[in-house]
Enzyme design. Structure first.
Site, mmCIF file in Angstrom:
data_model
loop_
_atom_site.group_PDB
_atom_site.id
_atom_site.type_symbol
_atom_site.label_atom_id
_atom_site.label_comp_id
_atom_site.label_asym_id
_atom_site.label_seq_id
_atom_site.Cartn_x
_atom_site.Cartn_y
_atom_site.Cartn_z
ATOM 1 N N ASP A 77 0.873 -1.173 0.050
ATOM 2 C CA ASP A 77 -0.095 -0.137 -0.030
ATOM 3 C C ASP A 77 1.053 1.329 -0.066
ATOM 4 O O ASP A 77 1.662 1.343 0.812
ATOM 5 C CB ASP A 77 -0.853 0.016 1.252
ATOM 6 C CG ASP A 77 -1.931 0.793 1.153
ATOM 7 O OD1 ASP A 77 -2.270 1.506 0.538
ATOM 8 O OD2 ASP A 77 -2.494 1.400 2.324
ATOM 9 N N HIS A 78 0.626 2.267 -0.924
ATOM 10 C CA HIS A 78 1.461 3.523 -0.988
ATOM 11 C C HIS A 78 2.898 3.167 -0.999
ATOM 12 O O HIS A 78 3.574 3.822 -0.374
ATOM 13 C CB HIS A 78 1.108 4.360 0.157
ATOM 14 C CG HIS A 78 -0.413 4.839 0.128
ATOM 15 N ND1 HIS A 78 -0.751 6.059 -0.776
ATOM 16 C CD2 HIS A 78 -1.527 4.624 0.613
ATOM 17 C CE1 HIS A 78 -2.078 5.880 -0.564
ATOM 18 N NE2 HIS A 78 -2.501 5.126 0.349
ATOM 19 N N GLU A 134 -1.569 5.936 -8.726
ATOM 20 C CA GLU A 134 -2.366 6.909 -8.170
ATOM 21 C C GLU A 134 -2.215 8.349 -8.977
ATOM 22 O O GLU A 134 -1.043 8.505 -9.396
ATOM 23 C CB GLU A 134 -2.053 7.223 -6.720
ATOM 24 C CG GLU A 134 -3.225 8.165 -6.337
ATOM 25 C CD GLU A 134 -3.330 8.264 -4.780
ATOM 26 O OE1 GLU A 134 -3.175 7.124 -4.112
ATOM 27 O OE2 GLU A 134 -3.851 9.239 -4.383
ATOM 28 N N HIS A 186 -8.024 10.238 3.535
ATOM 29 C CA HIS A 186 -7.344 9.308 4.177
ATOM 30 C C HIS A 186 -7.603 9.574 5.659
ATOM 31 O O HIS A 186 -7.667 10.857 6.228
ATOM 32 C CB HIS A 186 -5.807 9.109 3.917
ATOM 33 C CG HIS A 186 -5.607 8.361 2.878
ATOM 34 N ND1 HIS A 186 -4.964 8.882 1.579
ATOM 35 C CD2 HIS A 186 -5.723 6.896 2.644
ATOM 36 C CE1 HIS A 186 -4.714 7.938 0.865
ATOM 37 N NE2 HIS A 186 -5.012 6.774 1.624
ATOM 38 N N GLY A 243 -8.980 5.743 0.799
ATOM 39 C CA GLY A 243 -9.612 6.630 1.998
ATOM 40 C C GLY A 243 -11.195 6.413 2.126
ATOM 41 O O GLY A 243 -12.073 7.186 2.293
ATOM 42 N N ALA A 244 -11.320 4.917 1.988
ATOM 43 C CA ALA A 244 -12.853 4.655 1.945
ATOM 44 C C ALA A 244 -13.262 4.128 3.121
ATOM 45 O O ALA A 244 -14.418 3.510 3.110
ATOM 46 C CB ALA A 244 -13.184 3.520 0.650
ATOM 47 N N SER A 245 -12.759 4.434 4.152
ATOM 48 C CA SER A 245 -13.639 4.107 5.666
ATOM 49 C C SER A 245 -14.480 5.199 5.692
ATOM 50 O O SER A 245 -14.648 6.462 5.078
ATOM 51 C CB SER A 245 -12.521 4.276 6.627
ATOM 52 O OG SER A 245 -11.604 3.105 6.802
ATOM 53 N N ASN A 301 -10.414 0.482 -0.206
ATOM 54 C CA ASN A 301 -9.240 0.632 0.544
ATOM 55 C C ASN A 301 -9.822 0.708 1.974
ATOM 56 O O ASN A 301 -10.412 1.904 2.114
ATOM 57 C CB ASN A 301 -8.156 1.487 0.362
ATOM 58 C CG ASN A 301 -7.294 1.150 -0.692
ATOM 59 O OD1 ASN A 301 -7.794 -0.286 -1.498
ATOM 60 N ND2 ASN A 301 -6.009 1.470 -0.866
HETATM 61 P P1 13P Z 1 -8.996 5.032 5.141
HETATM 62 O O1 13P Z 1 -7.845 5.742 6.170
HETATM 63 O O2 13P Z 1 -10.132 5.624 5.013
HETATM 64 O O3 13P Z 1 -9.159 3.462 5.737
HETATM 65 O O4 13P Z 1 -8.162 4.815 4.037
HETATM 66 C C1 13P Z 1 -7.319 3.491 3.879
HETATM 67 C C2 13P Z 1 -6.364 3.610 2.468
HETATM 68 O O5 13P Z 1 -6.738 4.153 1.698
HETATM 69 C C3 13P Z 1 -5.267 2.525 2.556
HETATM 70 O O6 13P Z 1 -4.213 2.940 1.498
HETATM 71 O O1 G3H Z 2 -3.525 4.704 3.606
HETATM 72 C C1 G3H Z 2 -2.812 4.382 4.570
HETATM 73 C C2 G3H Z 2 -3.135 3.222 5.356
HETATM 74 O O2 G3H Z 2 -4.177 3.694 6.280
HETATM 75 C C3 G3H Z 2 -2.305 2.887 6.036
HETATM 76 O O3 G3H Z 2 -1.564 3.757 7.131
HETATM 77 O O4 G3H Z 2 0.926 4.352 6.836
HETATM 78 O O5 G3H Z 2 -0.237 4.668 9.053
HETATM 79 O O6 G3H Z 2 0.115 2.134 8.272
HETATM 80 P P1 G3H Z 2 -0.160 3.517 7.805
HETATM 81 ZN ZN ZN Z 3 -4.829 4.907 0.707
#
Ligand code: 13P
Ligand code: G3H
Ligand code: ZN
Length: 310
Positions: A82-83, A134, A180, A213-215, A255
């Site tokens: 991720d990222h 992205e 996010h 950022g889909a929470s 995500n």
């Molecule tokens: P949230 O912070 O909205 O859960 O997003 C998570 C995310 O995008 C991880 O890459």
């Molecule tokens: O989008 C990022 C995720 O929520 C991961 O977060 O880099 O703090 O582990 P983190």
């Molecule tokens: Zn993300």
């Protein structure tokens, strides 16, 4: 089953009008909670590891825990970076058994983002690994990157088509209004479905799009966190109804991290308050693991629609 790439998973999701959940993992309880929830609902899934998670738990521990989850549940699971911030971390994850990596060049210029993404694609593809990139800039906090609402920008649909064509990336994260972290929006959260549709129209048919950022920062869990401890000033994210619509329109990957964190932390806080003399980690971590499992099942049923898709 085995650790797989997302290629076939996304193809089936696109045709079926549902999305695959990509859940962030840091430790054994989170991995078990997510995979047990997906198993109960017969859902495919992606487990994703940020640079911070990889540093915290160590690459090998996470790989072996995920391998154990595959053996335990017999689910097809994608292991995704991720990222990824640069070529080096993508290379390490590709060499270390991940089946998917994200190279996040969204903070760079269009041309720099293309060059970096292309470099990762050229290393990943011959090794059977897929690449997410992205375009556009989400607001919010992830790791040590903090993008204000004013500095965020929606994805430009014309640029998206050119970007995918020139880089050969396998999926694209777009900015259409999600953000996010727990501290989401000042105003009313909304999703720009017009931009989503425009991007879809310009890209090849069924090209996999990703929403970060889909929470939804579900108030019940923020309130529970706050009731049993210091205040988490969460502000509501994009609603689950809007995310469900995005999944049905053709978004392939959604995500979720923050909603898992809130579920887990609120349940641990509650236990420490209600049962202050408890000191066996297995007691409170098994409840925390169950809270992760419940949240994942909730997302599969109410947002993703990926139940019974194996
Ligand atoms: P949230 O912070 O909205 O859960 O997003 C998570 C995310 O995008 C991880 O890459
Ligand atoms: O989008 C990022 C995720 O929520 C991961 O977060 O880099 O703090 O582990 P983190
Ligand atoms: Zn993300």
């Amino acid at each position: 089953m085995a650790i797989v790439t997302s290629k076939e998973m996304f193809e089936r999701a696109q045709k079926g009008g549902y999305a695959i959940g990509a859940f962030n993992v840091n430790n054994m309880e989170i991995i078990q909670g997510i995979t047990e929830g997906a198993k109960e609902l017969n859902s495919p899934l992606i487990l994703q590891v940020s640079a911070g998670a990889r540093k915290y738990a160590k690459h090998n521990y996470l790989m072996h825990l995920i391998q154990a989850a595959v053996e335990d549940t017999d689910l097809p699971i994608v292991v995704h970076l991720d990222h990824g911030a640069d070529f080096d971390i993508c290379k390490k994850c590709i060499d270390g058994g991940f089946t998917s990596v994200m190279i996040d060049g969204s903070k760079y210029s269009f041309e720099e983002n293309i060059a970096l993404t292309k470099q990762v694609v050229e290393y990943a593809h011959p090794r059977g690994v897929v690449v997410e990139a992205e375009l556009g800039k989400l607001a919010g906090v992830e790791d040590d990157v903090n993008v204000s609402e004013e500095d965020s920008s929606y994805t430009n649909p014309d640029q998206a088509a050119e970007f995918v064509e020139r880089t050969g990336c396998d999926s694209l994260a777009i900015a259409i209004g999600t953000s996010h972290g727990a501290y989401k929006f000042k105003g009313e959260p909304k999703l720009r479905f017009d931009i989503l549709q425009n991007v879809m129209d310009k890209l090849p048919e069924n090209y996999p799009l990703v929403l970060h950022g889909a929470s939804s920062v579900i108030p019940e869990f923020v309130e529970k966190c706050n009731k049993y401890g210091g205040e988490i000033p969460g502000a509501r994210g994009v609603t689950e109804e809007l995310l469900k619509k995005a999944a049905s329109m053709g978004v392939a990957k959604i995500n979720i991290d923050t909603d898992l964190r809130l579920a887990m932390t609120s349940s641990i806080r509650e236990q420490f308050v209600l049962n202050p003399s408890e000191f066996d980690p297995r007691k409170y971590l098994s409840v925390a693991r169950d809270s992760i499992k419940d949240m994942v099942k909730h997302k599969i049923k109410n947002v993703l629609g990926s139940d019974n898709k194996i």
